[in-house]
Scaffold this motif. Structure first.
Motif, short mmCIF file in Angstrom:
data_model
loop_
_atom_site.label_atom_id
_atom_site.label_comp_id
_atom_site.label_asym_id
_atom_site.label_seq_id
_atom_site.Cartn_x
_atom_site.Cartn_y
_atom_site.Cartn_z
N ILE A 19 11.29 5.49 2.82
CA ILE A 19 11.37 6.84 3.20
C ILE A 19 11.45 6.81 4.85
O ILE A 19 10.53 6.33 5.32
N ARG A 20 12.53 7.44 5.20
CA ARG A 20 12.64 7.53 6.65
C ARG A 20 12.06 8.86 7.15
O ARG A 20 11.38 8.66 8.08
N GLU A 21 12.59 9.81 6.61
CA GLU A 21 11.65 11.27 6.88
C GLU A 21 11.66 12.15 5.73
O GLU A 21 12.49 11.96 4.71
N TRP A 22 10.97 13.19 5.93
CA TRP A 22 11.09 13.80 4.88
C TRP A 22 10.41 15.75 5.61
O TRP A 22 9.73 15.49 6.47
N GLY A 23 11.14 16.55 4.99
CA GLY A 23 10.78 17.83 5.41
C GLY A 23 11.47 18.77 3.92
O GLY A 23 10.66 18.94 3.05
N GLU A 24 12.49 19.64 4.32
CA GLU A 24 13.08 20.17 3.34
C GLU A 24 13.61 19.28 2.17
O GLU A 24 13.63 19.69 0.95
N HIS A 25 14.05 18.23 2.55
CA HIS A 25 14.63 17.11 1.63
C HIS A 25 14.09 15.89 2.11
O HIS A 25 13.46 15.65 3.33
N ILE A 26 14.18 14.84 1.40
CA ILE A 26 13.74 13.45 1.64
C ILE A 26 15.06 12.50 2.22
O ILE A 26 15.93 12.67 1.24
N THR A 27 14.78 12.06 3.30
CA THR A 27 15.97 10.95 3.46
C THR A 27 15.37 9.36 3.48
O THR A 27 14.38 9.16 4.14
N LEU A 28 16.10 8.56 2.98
CA LEU A 28 15.68 7.20 2.85
C LEU A 28 16.19 6.35 3.80
O LEU A 28 17.33 6.90 4.64
N ASN A 29 15.85 5.23 3.87
CA ASN A 29 16.20 4.38 5.11
C ASN A 29 17.13 3.45 4.56
O ASN A 29 17.45 2.28 5.25
N LYS A 30 17.59 3.38 3.16
CA LYS A 30 18.32 2.46 2.57
C LYS A 30 19.50 3.30 2.00
O LYS A 30 19.49 4.58 1.70
N THR A 31 20.77 2.63 1.92
CA THR A 31 21.79 3.16 1.49
C THR A 31 21.71 2.91 -0.08
O THR A 31 20.90 2.32 -0.81
N MET A 32 22.75 3.87 -0.90
CA MET A 32 23.17 3.39 -2.37
C MET A 32 23.39 2.26 -2.63
O MET A 32 22.73 1.27 -3.50
N ASP A 33 23.94 1.70 -1.95
CA ASP A 33 24.56 0.15 -1.94
C ASP A 33 23.28 -0.87 -1.95
O ASP A 33 23.19 -1.70 -2.70
N PRO A 93 1.00 -1.11 -0.02
CA PRO A 93 0.06 -0.13 -0.12
C PRO A 93 0.85 1.41 0.14
O PRO A 93 2.12 1.25 0.43
N GLY A 94 0.29 2.18 -0.47
CA GLY A 94 1.02 3.66 -0.46
C GLY A 94 1.44 4.28 -1.83
O GLY A 94 0.63 3.92 -2.85
N TYR A 95 2.54 4.77 -1.93
CA TYR A 95 3.09 5.43 -3.11
C TYR A 95 4.27 4.96 -3.44
O TYR A 95 5.13 4.39 -2.85
N PHE A 96 4.42 5.06 -4.91
CA PHE A 96 5.91 4.79 -5.34
C PHE A 96 6.33 6.16 -5.90
O PHE A 96 5.64 6.95 -6.42
N PHE A 97 7.72 6.57 -5.74
CA PHE A 97 8.03 7.84 -6.39
C PHE A 97 9.23 7.64 -7.31
O PHE A 97 10.11 6.61 -7.02
N GLY A 98 9.00 8.42 -8.26
CA GLY A 98 9.96 8.34 -9.47
C GLY A 98 11.31 9.35 -9.37
O GLY A 98 11.02 10.58 -9.23
N LYS A 149 17.02 8.13 -16.67
CA LYS A 149 15.47 7.40 -16.40
C LYS A 149 15.17 7.53 -14.76
O LYS A 149 16.15 7.68 -13.98
N LEU A 150 14.02 7.43 -14.74
CA LEU A 150 13.31 7.67 -13.37
C LEU A 150 13.67 6.34 -12.52
O LEU A 150 13.32 5.35 -13.20
N ILE A 151 14.11 6.46 -11.26
CA ILE A 151 14.26 5.11 -10.45
C ILE A 151 13.32 5.26 -9.56
O ILE A 151 12.88 6.08 -8.80
N PRO A 152 12.53 4.07 -9.43
CA PRO A 152 11.29 3.91 -8.39
C PRO A 152 11.84 3.70 -7.07
O PRO A 152 12.63 2.75 -6.86
N VAL A 153 11.28 4.22 -6.34
CA VAL A 153 11.33 4.05 -4.54
C VAL A 153 10.04 4.14 -4.09
O VAL A 153 9.30 4.83 -4.23
N TYR A 154 9.92 2.98 -3.35
CA TYR A 154 8.81 2.68 -2.53
C TYR A 154 8.51 3.70 -1.30
O TYR A 154 9.66 3.80 -0.64
N SER A 155 7.44 4.04 -0.86
CA SER A 155 7.28 4.78 0.31
C SER A 155 7.71 4.30 1.60
O SER A 155 8.22 5.19 2.25
N ASP A 156 7.81 2.93 1.60
CA ASP A 156 8.33 2.33 2.94
C ASP A 156 9.78 2.65 2.99
O ASP A 156 10.41 2.30 3.89
#
Length: 186
Positions: free
Chosen positions: A68-82, A37-42, A59-66
């Motif tokens: 996302i650790r937090e967001w405000g001025e920018h978005i921080t994910l709970n996953k590393t690039m690796d 459930p939720g959203y995917f972000f390109g 290309k746009l890379i899909p990221v699932y809303s799960d």
């Protein structure tokens, strides 16, 4: 993270769990079932991410809303690039061959009768296995079938028959519509 207002994330800078900037949110779409459930972000990648992970392609890379650790001025994910990258360039089965996932993104998809279905846009993985691919359904079909334009429809990973400049499925439009109706209450 539960996101109730996805439109507010469009245009925001995205960083991985280590604070490395990946790019910005370009668009979002609804998930297709209750398992995800939720959203995917390109994510429109920045030059460094593009050159490091995608051989310079745009290309746009899909990221699932799960993710996302937090967001405000920018978005921080709970996953590393690796952690994210191990799925971005993974070769996946496509008919009688395999293809890197990042080379499938943005490819047009046609049914076995050569009718346009839509555009390959993403995937859902779990424990390193791709469960579904996501298709942005062609606007004509959205209008004809009364499907919202901002929803990606799922496609089983074994539906791909061939990949060249386009992705050809082993299903007809009617078979896809029946599959979506039966398995995803479309």
């Amino acid at each position: 993270m539960k996101v109730d207002n996805p439109h507010e994330l469009v245009g925001k800078e995205v960083c991985d769990a280590n604070g490395t900037t990946i790019g910005t949110v370009d668009k979002y779409w609804n998930s297709w079932n209750t398992e995800y459930p939720g959203y995917f972000f390109g994510i429109k990648t920045n030059e460094n991410t593009k050159d490091t992970w995608f051989r310079g392609t745009n290309k746009l890379i899909p990221v699932y809303s799960d993710y996302i650790r937090e967001w405000g001025e920018h978005i921080t994910l709970n996953k590393t690039m690796d952690e994210l990258g191990r799925f971005w360039n993974k070769a996946v089965p496509c008919g009688t061959t395999t293809y890197p996932t990042d080379q499938l993104v943005d490819k047009p998809i046609y049914d076995k009768n050569h009718s346009r279905v839509g555009t390959f846009y993403g995937w859902v993985e779990s424990d390193g296995t791709y469960k579904q691919y996501g298709i942005f359904v062609d606007p004509y079909l959205c209008d004809t079938w009364k499907v919202p334009f901002n929803t990606i429809m799922p496609m089983s990973t074994n539906f791909i028959h061939d990949v060249k400049d386009i992705i050809t499925l082993d299903k007809t439009l009617d078979e896809l519509k029946e599959y979506w109706h039966k398995h995803h209450q479309f």
